[in-house]
Scaffold this motif. Sequence first.
Motif, PDB file in Angstrom:
ATOM      1  N   THR A 166       0.830  -1.203   0.000  1.00  0.00           N
ATOM      2  CA  THR A 166       0.000   0.000   0.000  1.00  0.00           C
ATOM      3  C   THR A 166       0.866   1.256   0.000  1.00  0.00           C
ATOM      4  O   THR A 166       0.570   2.219  -0.700  1.00  0.00           O
ATOM      5  N   TRP A 167       1.938   1.257   0.764  1.00  0.00           N
ATOM      6  CA  TRP A 167       2.862   2.398   0.754  1.00  0.00           C
ATOM      7  C   TRP A 167       3.479   2.591  -0.628  1.00  0.00           C
ATOM      8  O   TRP A 167       3.626   3.720  -1.092  1.00  0.00           O
ATOM      9  N   GLN A 187       0.964   4.176  -2.846  1.00  0.00           N
ATOM     10  CA  GLN A 187       0.852   5.598  -2.548  1.00  0.00           C
ATOM     11  C   GLN A 187       2.027   6.375  -3.136  1.00  0.00           C
ATOM     12  O   GLN A 187       1.847   7.478  -3.653  1.00  0.00           O
ATOM     13  N   TYR A 237       1.760   9.215  -5.946  1.00  0.00           N
ATOM     14  CA  TYR A 237       2.334  10.535  -5.704  1.00  0.00           C
ATOM     15  C   TYR A 237       3.214  10.977  -6.877  1.00  0.00           C
ATOM     16  O   TYR A 237       3.231  12.151  -7.241  1.00  0.00           O
ATOM     17  N   PHE A 279      -4.694   6.406   2.775  1.00  0.00           N
ATOM     18  CA  PHE A 279      -4.141   5.063   2.896  1.00  0.00           C
ATOM     19  C   PHE A 279      -5.228   4.019   2.686  1.00  0.00           C
ATOM     20  O   PHE A 279      -4.995   2.983   2.065  1.00  0.00           O
ATOM     21  N   ALA A 337      -5.771   3.538  -0.870  1.00  0.00           N
ATOM     22  CA  ALA A 337      -4.609   2.910  -1.506  1.00  0.00           C
ATOM     23  C   ALA A 337      -4.570   1.415  -1.225  1.00  0.00           C
ATOM     24  O   ALA A 337      -3.956   0.648  -1.963  1.00  0.00           O
TER      25      ALA A 337
END
Length: 115
Positions: free
Chosen positions: A72-73, A76, A80, A90, A93
Amino acid sequence: MKNLFIITLTNSLGFYIASTLFPAISLSSIIAALWAGFLLAIISLFLKPLLLLISLPINCITFGFFTLVINTWLIQLSAYLTEGLSIPTFKFALIPAIIIYLLNRVRLTIIQNKT
């Protein structure tokens, strides 16, 4: 090279499906989806192994579910860096992370059945 292309298409399809199902995830064009899929493939190729190594203790405690947080990070981060893709939080995402995970499982199953 062929594998990177297939992974890019799988990631792009995941972003497209997520943006179609959830209006909070906005995708401006197919080119933006392809670019986000390519960025996610490159980021996952270089950054994901390092993050998995660093988070190995917590990943063992959570029986591997922390890998979903890392994915998920990374999504993101690729959102971005992509101009035409907007993922607000989050929580939103997490949706493409699950969709892309499932699509990759299907892709790997198809490849394994061919050999």
